[in-house]
Enzyme design. Structure first.
Site, PDB file in Angstrom:
ATOM      1  N   HIS A   8       1.018  -1.242  -0.069  1.00  0.00           N
ATOM      2  CA  HIS A   8       0.049  -0.036   0.076  1.00  0.00           C
ATOM      3  C   HIS A   8       0.844   1.287   0.128  1.00  0.00           C
ATOM      4  CE1 HIS A   8      -3.744   2.103   1.409  1.00  0.00           C
ATOM      5  NE2 HIS A   8      -2.869   2.915   1.173  1.00  0.00           N
ATOM      6  N   HIS A  66       1.628   5.328  -1.689  1.00  0.00           N
ATOM      7  CA  HIS A  66       1.365   6.519  -2.538  1.00  0.00           C
ATOM      8  C   HIS A  66       2.542   6.926  -3.352  1.00  0.00           C
ATOM      9  CE1 HIS A  66      -2.767   6.679  -1.244  1.00  0.00           C
ATOM     10  NE2 HIS A  66      -2.110   6.246   0.114  1.00  0.00           N
ATOM     11  N   LYS A 117      -9.349  -0.007  -5.715  1.00  0.00           N
ATOM     12  CA  LYS A 117      -9.438   0.592  -4.356  1.00  0.00           C
ATOM     13  C   LYS A 117     -10.806   1.246  -4.332  1.00  0.00           C
ATOM     14  CE  LYS A 117      -7.703   2.291  -0.443  1.00  0.00           C
ATOM     15  NZ  LYS A 117      -6.440   3.230  -0.317  1.00  0.00           N
ATOM     16  N   HIS A 135     -10.542   1.530   1.913  1.00  0.00           N
ATOM     17  CA  HIS A 135     -10.058   2.521   2.917  1.00  0.00           C
ATOM     18  C   HIS A 135     -11.514   2.306   3.720  1.00  0.00           C
ATOM     19  CE1 HIS A 135      -8.335   6.283   4.604  1.00  0.00           C
ATOM     20  NE2 HIS A 135      -9.340   6.074   5.467  1.00  0.00           N
ATOM     21  N   HIS A 151      -4.748  -0.595   5.915  1.00  0.00           N
ATOM     22  CA  HIS A 151      -4.145   0.196   6.968  1.00  0.00           C
ATOM     23  C   HIS A 151      -4.969   0.052   8.447  1.00  0.00           C
ATOM     24  CE1 HIS A 151      -6.596   2.919   5.325  1.00  0.00           C
ATOM     25  NE2 HIS A 151      -5.922   3.300   4.229  1.00  0.00           N
ATOM     26  N   ASP A 156       1.440   2.477   3.439  1.00  0.00           N
ATOM     27  CA  ASP A 156       0.538   3.758   3.420  1.00  0.00           C
ATOM     28  C   ASP A 156       1.235   4.873   3.267  1.00  0.00           C
ATOM     29  OD1 ASP A 156      -1.846   5.211   2.645  1.00  0.00           O
ATOM     30  OD2 ASP A 156      -2.556   5.366   4.760  1.00  0.00           O
TER      31      ASP A 156
HETATM   32 ZN   LIG Z   1      -3.514   5.074   1.653  1.00  0.00          ZN
END
Ligand SMILES: [Zn+2]
Length: 336
Positions: free
Chosen positions: A13, A15, A95, A132, A167, A241
């Site tokens: 995960h 970004h 996602k 999420h 997460h 994350d």
């Molecule tokens: Zn994230």
């Protein structure tokens, strides 16, 4: 000198953002990780086969030797045909962001039932659903637990779909995931949720660089996450994350996201060693995620050397969550 050699790691995960910043962020991750599941919340979001392909190419050019595992953002208008073409474009997961829950989630989903046909198409194509999992309307510390019911509804509606509860931050979620089949439901755990609690975030001076969504919670929650990560339970694997924002965005605007990719593996090795479980690190970062996703394990290796160093105050204008922290391991080689 003491060395730790293991199978190269996956960050499930991550970004990497877009534009000029992407190059630096991708290289930071590539220092330690062989692959990363890259999140699609760019502007505009990655939701077409062309944009997913182009994003993958940009990352490969920015950081040779690093393999992006591509995702797309699930949007309300998607149909089964689009899901198929996203899979053909190389996506391994979609996602789901509930509307308004985090960075660039203003276009997120409100009507989960309306997406069941999309989830069925994803299951047929062997795609993973990443969620999420927070209910934006609930009180901040209850948002994750408040999503459990929706999460179970999706799981029961499409039981063949593999779903990742992203997460995990709440002990109640650890307990929930443990009751579900480990080949269908898993949870990612970040470095910052393993390290920090609300007291680190706001017990003294407010530290905006520890602010993320879901927020870090109590020491009991952190301990449950540690236990899950240290136990070798196949339900749980690493996803950082890591979500960089320039310093001003964090300090003036209070943007949510912790930057951890440049040193996450080293910090994990230090944490696992401190708890006497260095031997289970490889399963957590290099095996269980890949197995859940049905990917081949990395052939290449990563070597860490026992060495004290301090996480710098800044990486290209971004303050890392662990700035100033003393770590006990350093990545010295990735490859072979
Ligand atoms: Zn994230």
């Amino acid at each position: 000198m003491q060395y730790l050699e293991m199978r190269a790691a996956d960050d499930m995960h991550l970004h990497l953002r877009q534009g000029a910043q992407l190059v630096a962020y991708a290289r930071d991750a590539a220092r330690s990780f062989a692959r990363g599941l890259v999140m699609p919340n760019t502007l505009p979001p990655l939701a077409s086969p062309e944009s997913v392909r182009a994003y993958g190419r940009q990352i490969e050019e920015a950081a040779p030797g690093f393999t992006p595992l591509l995702t797309f953002k699930i949007l309300p208008h998607m149909d089964a045909g689009l899901v198929r073409s996203l899979k053909e474009a190389g996506a391994v997961a979609g996602k789901l962001y509930p509307e308004g829950v985090t960075t660039h989630a203003e276009d997120g989903v409100r009507d989960v039932e309306g997406l069941f046909p999309v989830f069925e198409a994803m299951a047929e194509e062997g795609l993973v659903l990443c969620i999420h999992a927070e209910s934006p309307g609930a009180p901040v510390l209850e948002r994750e637990a408040a999503f459990h019911e929706t999460f179970l509804r999706i799981h029961h509606a499409v039981p063949s779909l593999r779903i990742v509860f992203e997460h995990v931050s709440d002990a109640r979620t650890v307990a929930l995931i443990r009751t579900l089949p480990p080949d269908k439901v898993a949870g990612t755990i970040t470095l910052h949720h393993l390290l920090f609690t609300l007291d680190d975030l706001l017990g003294g001076r407010l530290n905006p660089h520890l602010f993320c969504k879901p927020v870090v919670k109590t020491s009991a929650d952190r301990d449950a996450l540690r236990e899950a990560a240290f136990s070798g339970d196949p339900h749980f694997f690493f996803g950082s994350d890591s979500a960089p924002h320039p310093r001003e965005k964090k300090e003036r605007e209070g943007a949510a996201g912790c930057y951890t990719a440049p040193y996450a593996l080293e910090a994990l090795a230090s944490l696992f060693e401190a708890h006497g479980v260095l031997g289970v690190l490889e399963g957590f970062v290099s095996e269980r995620g890949a197995r859940f996703y049905g990917l081949l394990l990395n052939e290449e290796r990563v070597v860490l050397r026992k060495e004290e160093w301090v996480v710098p105050a800044e990486y290209h204008g971004v303050v890392p969550a662990c700035a100033g922290m003393r770590l006990g391991w350093r990545v010295v080689e990735k490859g072979r």
